[in-house]
Design an enzyme around this catalytic site. Structure first.
Site, PDB file in Angstrom:
ATOM      1  N   CYS A 264       0.828  -1.205   0.000  1.00  0.00           N
ATOM      2  CA  CYS A 264       0.000   0.000   0.000  1.00  0.00           C
ATOM      3  C   CYS A 264       0.867   1.262   0.000  1.00  0.00           C
ATOM      4  CB  CYS A 264      -0.986  -0.038   1.151  1.00  0.00           C
ATOM      5  SG  CYS A 264      -2.381   1.099   0.946  1.00  0.00           S
ATOM      6  N   HIS A 354      -3.912  -5.202  -0.163  1.00  0.00           N
ATOM      7  CA  HIS A 354      -3.638  -5.773   1.151  1.00  0.00           C
ATOM      8  C   HIS A 354      -3.705  -7.305   1.141  1.00  0.00           C
ATOM      9  CE1 HIS A 354      -3.577  -2.019   3.524  1.00  0.00           C
ATOM     10  NE2 HIS A 354      -4.342  -1.584   2.542  1.00  0.00           N
ATOM     11  N   GLU A 356      -2.669  -9.200   3.403  1.00  0.00           N
ATOM     12  CA  GLU A 356      -2.852  -9.707   4.767  1.00  0.00           C
ATOM     13  C   GLU A 356      -4.311  -9.701   5.191  1.00  0.00           C
ATOM     14  OE1 GLU A 356      -3.558  -5.530   5.286  1.00  0.00           O
ATOM     15  OE2 GLU A 356      -2.077  -6.596   4.090  1.00  0.00           O
TER      16      GLU A 356
END
Length: 380
Positions: A264, A354, A356
């Protein structure tokens, strides 16, 4: 300014956009006033992760899903120490949460943390307005904060813009800390916290990585003091054009050739470190249903996003940089925005989204394995 009250649901509230558009509804969460950048999120679940994502600092989040709060709030899904959004906008809040994990209602949590929100407005109309006009400053007012419309509009237009905002240090840790590897320790990673989410070091720990999380002010010397096998730059809020210090640190890492991974804000930092520019998107990408193509494999992933800025890099060719050849590795299929970069002559890559994502989807989790492979290759 906020004032906690249990009667918020019956209190009138007003949402005022900087271009003069006004929506009227009911207070949700704390009563008072708040300002920020109005953005919308298309996620239908995972609102707790959204609220506690430091990347949303100084943003007022509009939920496009009409029904929000049905799973309440638990104590396990927080991505950081607090709620970071400046304000919260929903259409139909759940009256009673329905989840065995819930400990309290979303309304109660917003109230407890002083987050001013509004409910009962046409979020579809508001989202369409932001898509047409772009993300803009907004204010939410309730209780004693409500005044004449012209006075509220003037307050909104005095609020700071997101463009030019340097916010990473406001949300990052002030002291280093360590997230130990789960099971056998295989690698050590220095993670520069620009607004890191808790799930990120956890995903690395699952792969045998001991993660040393460092403040946004960390120097190159601080990074290498932990003797890292790899270096990570996290997500975070604000305008990447202001992030001169992280860019300088990343260039120091690239010069040493240490395996590097950015997510990001970290992707935008890599773009700047390589000599590319960045720009503000009209209304950004926020939600958990964004299609991205990994151009190295051709695979299309459904991914989680939260970014209002992007890297300005050519999609049609390999670029020369001070650190060797670079190319765009991932692209958003909705609008061809750059979603990833990789160096061809050094072990470094990044993505704008993202991998994660705790609330899902998990299509991009392989990127942490790719980081491990870079460190294995360097060690070999």
């Amino acid at each position: 300014m906020t004032t906690s009250t249990r009667g918020a649901a019956r209190t009138p509230a007003v949402l005022v956009l900087e271009d003069g558009r006004i929506f009227r509804g009911r207070a949700y969460g704390a009563v008072g006033e708040t300002f920020g950048e109005a953005v919308f999120s298309t996620g239908m679940t995972g609102y707790q992760e959204t609220l506690t994502d430091p990347s949303y600092h100084r943003q007022v989040v509009v939920m496009t899903a009409p029904h929000v709060g049905n799973t309440g709030i638990n104590d396990e899904d927080m991505e950081s120490r607090k709620i970071w959004v400046s304000g919260y906008v929903v259409r139909d809040p759940a009256r009673v949460p329905s989840s065995w994990r819930s400990r309290r209602t979303l309304d109660e949590e917003l109230d407890a943390q002083g987050v001013v929100g509004i409910s009962g407005i046409d979020t579809r109309a508001l989202t369409r307005h932001l898509r047409e006009r772009g993300a803009m400053r907004v204010g939410i007012f309730s209780g004693d904060a409500v005044r004449e419309d012209s006075a509220l509009l003037a307050r909104v237009q005095e609020a700071p813009q997101m463009k030019g905002a340097n916010l990473a240090a406001e949300v990052a840790t002030t002291e280093p800390y360590v997230v130990p590897a789960i099971g056998e320790k295989k690698f050590t990673v220095a993670a520069v916290d620009l607004g890191i989410k808790g799930m990120t070091p956890h995903r690395m720990a699952e792969r045998g990585i001991e993660v040393h999380v460092l403040p946004a002010t960390a120097t190159v010397e601080d990074v290498y003091a932990v003797d890292p096998d790899g270096v990570f730059f996290s997500n975070g809020p604000g305008d990447p054009a202001t992030a001169d210090h992280p860019v300088s640190v990343m260039q120091g890492v690239l010069e040493r050739g240490t395996p590097l991974f950015g997510i990001c804000f970290g992707n935008q930092i890599l773009g700047r470190a390589l000599g590319f520019g960045t720009f503000k998107l009209k209304y950004g990408h926020r939600g958990i249903n964004q299609p991205v193509q990994d151009r190295t494999t051709g695979k299309v992933e459904v991914t989680a996003h939260n970014h209002g800025f992007a890297v300005d890099a050519p999609l049609d060719r390999v670029s020369g940089t001070p650190f060797g050849r670079a190319e765009v590795s991932h692209v958003c299929l909705n609008d061809n925005v750059v979603e990833g970069l990789q160096l061809l002559d050094r072990p470094a890559f990044s993505v704008q989204y993202h991998p994660e994502a705790a609330a899902g989807p998990h299509d991009a989790a392989y990127l942490f394995d790719r980081f491990v492979s870079l460190m294995e290759g360097q060690r070999a």
